[in-house]
Design a protein around this motif. Structure first.
Motif, PDB file in Angstrom:
ATOM      1  N   ARG A  23     -65.938  36.258  26.999  1.00  0.00           N
ATOM      2  CA  ARG A  23     -64.604  36.082  28.218  1.00  0.00           C
ATOM      3  C   ARG A  23     -64.281  34.665  28.326  1.00  0.00           C
ATOM      4  N   LEU A  24     -65.199  33.680  28.224  1.00  0.00           N
ATOM      5  CA  LEU A  24     -64.470  32.537  28.264  1.00  0.00           C
ATOM      6  C   LEU A  24     -63.643  32.077  27.064  1.00  0.00           C
ATOM      7  N   GLN A  25     -63.973  32.211  25.976  1.00  0.00           N
ATOM      8  CA  GLN A  25     -63.239  32.124  24.570  1.00  0.00           C
ATOM      9  C   GLN A  25     -62.068  33.118  24.777  1.00  0.00           C
ATOM     10  N   GLY A  35     -56.142  31.835  36.318  1.00  0.00           N
ATOM     11  CA  GLY A  35     -57.404  31.821  36.892  1.00  0.00           C
ATOM     12  C   GLY A  35     -58.218  32.921  35.769  1.00  0.00           C
ATOM     13  N   ILE A  36     -59.425  32.276  35.527  1.00  0.00           N
ATOM     14  CA  ILE A  36     -60.280  33.138  34.652  1.00  0.00           C
ATOM     15  C   ILE A  36     -61.157  34.330  35.683  1.00  0.00           C
ATOM     16  N   ASP A  37     -61.463  35.309  35.100  1.00  0.00           N
ATOM     17  CA  ASP A  37     -62.114  36.456  35.881  1.00  0.00           C
ATOM     18  C   ASP A  37     -63.810  36.415  35.168  1.00  0.00           C
ATOM     19  N   MET A  38     -64.625  35.804  36.030  1.00  0.00           N
ATOM     20  CA  MET A  38     -66.261  35.941  35.520  1.00  0.00           C
ATOM     21  C   MET A  38     -66.776  36.658  36.546  1.00  0.00           C
ATOM     22  N   SER A  56     -59.808  31.038  40.201  1.00  0.00           N
ATOM     23  CA  SER A  56     -60.646  32.061  39.425  1.00  0.00           C
ATOM     24  C   SER A  56     -61.272  32.713  40.303  1.00  0.00           C
ATOM     25  N   TRP A  57     -62.225  33.679  39.594  1.00  0.00           N
ATOM     26  CA  TRP A  57     -62.842  34.696  40.234  1.00  0.00           C
ATOM     27  C   TRP A  57     -64.276  34.517  39.698  1.00  0.00           C
ATOM     28  N   PHE A  58     -65.127  34.122  40.365  1.00  0.00           N
ATOM     29  CA  PHE A  58     -66.697  34.057  39.923  1.00  0.00           C
ATOM     30  C   PHE A  58     -67.402  34.807  40.933  1.00  0.00           C
TER      31      PHE A  58
END
Length: 213
Positions: A23-25, A35-38, A56-58
Motif C-alpha cells: 500500500r505504501l509503495q 492522503g494515504i489509506d492505511m 490520511s487515514w490510519f
C-alpha cells in the motif's frame, strides 16, 4: 509543503507487513499527492520518520514500536490506532483525530497536538516532554506514569487520570479540570483552586480556569 516532497521521500524502514508495504509503495509511486489509506493495517516496526501524510487515514492501524519522528499527520484520522512504544518525537499531529488511540510508553516529546482530539486515549507511561497541547480535547485520557514536563496547554479540558508518578515539572498554561488522581487503591477528584495548587506543588505553572464562566 509541496507534493513534490513526497517524490524524494522513502521510508527508512518499510512496514514488515506485506500488505502495508505494498500500500505504501503504491502511494509513493503515485506521487503521494493525496492522503494515504492505511486503515486497519499493521505498520508495527516501520520507520516513517520525516514522512508527510496530511489528511490520511490510519484508523485502527497498528503502529506498535514504529518510528514517526518529524512526521506530518495534519488533519489525519488515527482513531483507535495503537502507537504503543512508538517514537513520535516532534511529530505534527495538529487537528488529528486520536480518539480511543493507544500511546502506552510512546514518545511524543516536542510533538504538536494543537486542536487534536484525544477522547478515551491511553497515554500511560508516555513521554510528552515539551509537547504542545493547546486546544486539544483531553477527556478520559489516562496519563498515569506519564511525563508532561514542559508541556504547554491553553484552555484545555483536562479531565484526565493521573497518579503520583505523573510528572508536571515546567508544564505551563491554562486548563479546565477536574482530574482524577489514583493513589494506591483510592481515587479522588481534584478541581478548581485545589487542582491549581496541586499542580504547582509538582512544579507546574498552571492556572486552572472556572468552567462556569
Amino acid at each position: 509543503m509541496s507534493s513534490g516532497t513526497h517524490k524524494t521521500w522513502v521510508p527508512p524502514v518499510a512496514p514488515p507487513d506485506h500488505e502495508a508495504a505494498i500500500r505504501l509503495q503504491e502511494w509513493l509511486q503515485a506521487g503521494g499527492k493525496s492522503g494515504i489509506d492505511m486503515i486497519g493495517l499493521d505498520l508495527s516496526g516501520a520507520d516513517f520518520s520525516g514522512g508527510i501524510f496530511q489528511e490520511s487515514w490510519f484508523t485502527d492501524a497498528q503502529l506498535v514500536g514504529a518510528k514517526l519522528i518529524d512526521v506530518d499527520l495534519y488533519r489525519s484520522d488515527a482513531e483507535g490506532a495503537d502507537f504503543s512504544g512508538a517514537d513520535l518525537t516532534r511529530a505534527s499531529l495538529v487537528r488529528v483525530n486520536l480518539d480511543d488511540a493507544v500511546f502506552r510508553g510512546a514518545v511524543l516529546d516536542g510533538a504538536d497536538l494543537v486542536k487534536a482530539s484525544l477522547y478515551g486515549v491511553d497515554a500511560s507511561a508516555a513521554s510528552l516532554r515539551g509537547t504542545r497541547l493547546m486546544g486539544a480535547s483531553l477527556i478520559d485520557v489516562d496519563f498515569r506514569s506519564a511525563d508532561l514536563s514542559q508541556a504547554v496547554v491553553r484552555e484545555n479540558t483536562f479531565k484526565v487520570t493521573v497518579d503520583e508518578k505523573t510528572k508536571f515539572t515546567g508544564m505551563s498554561g491554562t486548563l479546565f479540570g477536574p482530574l482524577q488522581l489514583i493513589h494506591r487503591e483510592s481515587q479522588r477528584e481534584i478541581g478548581g483552586s485545589d487542582l491549581e495548587r496541586w499542580l504547582r506543588e509538582r512544579g507546574g505553572d498552571i492556572r486552572v480556569l472556572d468552567s462556569r464562566r
